[in-house]
Write a protein that holds these residues in place. Structure first.
Motif, short mmCIF file in Angstrom:
data_model
loop_
_atom_site.label_atom_id
_atom_site.label_comp_id
_atom_site.label_asym_id
_atom_site.label_seq_id
_atom_site.Cartn_x
_atom_site.Cartn_y
_atom_site.Cartn_z
N ILE A 14 0.87 -1.19 0.00
CA ILE A 14 0.00 0.00 0.00
C ILE A 14 0.89 1.23 0.00
O ILE A 14 1.79 1.35 0.84
N HIS A 15 0.69 2.11 -0.96
CA HIS A 15 1.43 3.37 -1.00
C HIS A 15 0.59 4.43 -0.28
O HIS A 15 -0.61 4.52 -0.53
N GLY A 16 1.24 5.22 0.56
CA GLY A 16 0.54 6.29 1.26
C GLY A 16 -0.33 5.73 2.37
O GLY A 16 -0.31 4.52 2.65
N VAL A 22 -3.13 4.00 -1.71
CA VAL A 22 -3.36 3.25 -2.95
C VAL A 22 -2.80 1.84 -2.75
O VAL A 22 -1.64 1.67 -2.38
N THR A 23 -3.65 0.84 -3.01
CA THR A 23 -3.18 -0.54 -2.89
C THR A 23 -2.61 -0.96 -4.23
O THR A 23 -3.33 -1.23 -5.18
N ALA A 24 -1.28 -1.04 -4.29
CA ALA A 24 -0.62 -1.41 -5.56
C ALA A 24 -0.61 -2.91 -5.76
O ALA A 24 -0.72 -3.40 -6.87
N LEU A 25 -0.45 -3.65 -4.66
CA LEU A 25 -0.52 -5.12 -4.71
C LEU A 25 -1.43 -5.58 -3.60
O LEU A 25 -1.35 -5.08 -2.48
N GLY A 56 12.37 -8.02 -6.18
CA GLY A 56 13.80 -7.74 -6.29
C GLY A 56 14.35 -6.96 -5.10
O GLY A 56 15.49 -6.51 -5.14
N GLY A 57 13.55 -6.79 -4.07
CA GLY A 57 14.03 -6.09 -2.88
C GLY A 57 14.26 -4.60 -3.09
O GLY A 57 14.96 -3.96 -2.31
N LEU A 58 13.70 -4.04 -4.15
CA LEU A 58 13.83 -2.60 -4.37
C LEU A 58 12.75 -1.86 -3.59
O LEU A 58 12.81 -0.65 -3.42
N ASP A 59 11.74 -2.59 -3.18
CA ASP A 59 10.63 -2.01 -2.44
C ASP A 59 10.19 -3.07 -1.41
O ASP A 59 10.32 -4.27 -1.68
N GLN A 60 9.74 -2.64 -0.26
CA GLN A 60 9.31 -3.60 0.76
C GLN A 60 7.79 -3.67 0.81
O GLN A 60 7.12 -2.65 0.73
N PRO A 61 7.24 -4.87 0.94
CA PRO A 61 5.78 -4.97 1.01
C PRO A 61 5.24 -4.46 2.34
O PRO A 61 5.96 -4.45 3.34
N THR A 62 3.98 -4.05 2.32
CA THR A 62 3.32 -3.63 3.55
C THR A 62 3.00 -4.86 4.39
O THR A 62 3.10 -4.85 5.61
N ARG A 218 -4.51 -7.27 -12.30
CA ARG A 218 -5.45 -6.17 -12.49
C ARG A 218 -5.73 -5.61 -11.11
O ARG A 218 -6.05 -6.37 -10.20
N ASP A 219 -5.60 -4.29 -10.97
CA ASP A 219 -5.81 -3.62 -9.69
C ASP A 219 -5.06 -4.32 -8.55
O ASP A 219 -5.59 -4.52 -7.46
N GLY A 220 -3.83 -4.75 -8.87
CA GLY A 220 -2.98 -5.31 -7.83
C GLY A 220 -3.24 -6.76 -7.48
O GLY A 220 -2.64 -7.30 -6.55
N ARG A 221 -4.14 -7.40 -8.20
CA ARG A 221 -4.43 -8.81 -7.91
C ARG A 221 -4.13 -9.68 -9.12
O ARG A 221 -4.29 -9.23 -10.25
N ILE A 222 -3.75 -10.93 -8.85
CA ILE A 222 -3.56 -11.88 -9.95
C ILE A 222 -4.95 -12.35 -10.36
O ILE A 222 -5.67 -12.95 -9.56
N VAL A 223 -5.33 -12.03 -11.58
CA VAL A 223 -6.67 -12.43 -12.02
C VAL A 223 -6.62 -13.65 -12.92
O VAL A 223 -7.62 -14.26 -13.23
#
Lengths: 243, 214
Positions: A14-16, A22-25, A56-62, A218-223
């Motif tokens: 989640i960003h912000g 915004v839920t990116a994943l 790739g460890g460039l960003d950490q998950p929430t 799509r919208d952060g989910r595997i569809v």
């Protein structure tokens, strides 16, 4: 069954925060075996690049876990992550990211030298990486003396130098013509056939077709998911159909 | 695909008997359009009836009959090479019809129809890409450009481009459906807040727009 080289388990990013969050994943799970190439497709803003960055460890998950080659990325400090990325992962970007003032061989040996390897050993590894990809004749060329396709293949050699086992590619063919793009993918495919795990973000179905499996976000989910993991059969079953 | 003109093109190279026509047709198109011997003979019979093909002499000792092009047949093949394929005469496409019906028949999950199809088409695309990779690796090892492999490669690439186009179209369908769902939801919300506004069920007409302008 072998242990997957990459495990992404219930990852949410989640960003912000608050009303603008915004839920990116959203609870994404995915595994990649050694020797497997997985492509990620989906519309703009679907979370493709976030997934690649998290893997790739460039960003950490929430929330959730990312395990690469047996090590959990989500509990690492930024310093540990940097070492992990430098030693065990390779990145390939759309714009190659080669350093213009260094030759192909120097570009490839740079990550090893930064990691404390002696220049001579690093150069030897770089030559070996170029040799593996059939690019030895490019060793002493500077990026501006190479075509886009050659630069991207050098970037793949750099991503795999020194026995890295996980390569992450973000639209690696985006700036290339169709034939050259295909050449780059063929190289990536062959490296995966030789035991590397690959994660490829692309919007081109023809390029995704080089992968063993394609997942759709799509919208952060595997569809949707294709391939040997019975993705379609599972989807059909869950929808009450018999394939 | 015109089997008729395909067989005539093969006969333009020289006399051939039925089984040979079938084998060469399949080999040169990479087995993409399998023919049975019956189809070949029926087609050859029609071509003979229309004066485009004729029997070339008596049967050989094994009883095989060779065929060759007539002058009219040769002219027809020459014309074929220089005339574009008629794209107005497009065969009905089951997928297009299926999706067009899916959006109008109540209770069908169109998103899912598109998704399942895309998964299947992508798998097909992957299989084609593997075949292409095999052909190219074989060519590289053989060290020469064999024309039979080149023909197969061209056919494969055509199938790859068609599958890719289908996936792109399905992506577009999904995006379109997604936008439509958002539009309908927004319109419904606005209608709830202001019942005077048109609902998505109302078709916008010129009168409607004119009223809004006023």
């Amino acid at each position: 069954m072998s242990t997957p080289l990459v495990v992404i388990d219930g990852v949410t990013r989640i960003h912000g925060s608050g009303p603008t969050a915004v839920t990116a994943l959203d609870n994404v799970s995915l595994t990649i075996e050694a020797g497997e190439l997985v492509a990620v497709m989906g519309p703009s803003g679907s979370g493709k690049s976030t997934l690649l960055n998290v893997a790739g460890g460039l960003d950490q998950p929430t929330r959730g876990h990312v395990i690469v080659d047996g090590d959990e990325l989500t509990t690492m400090t930024p310093r540990e992550l940097a070492v992990m990325r430098r030693r065990r992962m390779g990145f390939v970007f759309q714009d190659y990211n080669l350093i213009p003032s260094l030759t192909a061989a120097e570009n490839i040996s740079l990550p090893l030298e930064l990691d404390g390897e002696r220049a001579r050993g690093a150069r030897r590894h770089a030559r070996a990486a170029l040799d593996l990809l059939g690019l030895v004749e490019l060793a002493d060329r500077y990026p501006d003396a190479m075509s886009g396709g050659q630069q991207q293949r050098v970037a793949i050699a750099r991503a795999l130098v020194g026995g890295r086992r996980f390569v992450l590619a973000d639209e690696p063919t985006g700036a290339l013509d169709s034939h050259t793009g295909e050449e780059v993918l063929r190289v990536l495919r062959e490296r995966c056939n030789a035991g590397v795990a690959g994660l490829l973000v692309t919007h081109e179905a023809r390029h995704a077709a080089w992968a063993d499996r394609v997942i759709f976000l799509r919208d952060g989910r595997i569809v949707d998911s294709t391939g040997v993991d019975r993705g379609l059969e599972d989807l059909l079953e869950s929808a009450g159909h018999t394939p | 695909m015109s089997v008729k003109l395909g067989l005539m093109a093969l006969l333009a190279e020289g006399e051939k008997y039925g089984a040979q026509l079938r084998a060469e047709f399949e080999e040169r198109t990479g087995g993409t359009w399998p023919l049975n011997v019956g189809q070949v003979y029926t087609t050859v019979d029609r071509l003979m009836r229309d004066g485009l093909v004729e029997q070339a002499g008596d049967p050989d000792p094994e009883g095989r009959i060779s065929y060759r092009l007539t002058e009219i047949g040769r002219a027809e093949v020459d014309r074929w090479w220089t005339t574009p394929v008629d794209r107005d005469n497009t065969p009905r496409d089951e997928l297009t019809i299926k999706l067009a019906l899916a959006v109008t028949v109540p209770g069908v999950d169109v998103q899912q129809v598109a998704q399942f199809q895309r998964t299947a088409t992508l798998r097909h695309l992957r299989d084609l890409t593997r075949l292409k990779h095999d052909v190219m690796t074989r060519d590289a090892q053989a060290g020469d450009a064999r024309s039979r492999d080149l023909a197969w490669l061209l056919v494969l690439e055509n199938l790859i481009f068609m599958a890719e186009a289908e996936v792109r179209w399905l992506d577009h369908v999904e995006t379109r459906l997604h936008q439509e769902a958002i539009r309908v939801a927004q319109a419904a919300r606005m209608a709830n807040e202001n019942p005077a506004l048109p609902t998505p069920a109302d078709h916008p007409t010129i009168t409607h727009v004119q009223e809004q302008i006023r």
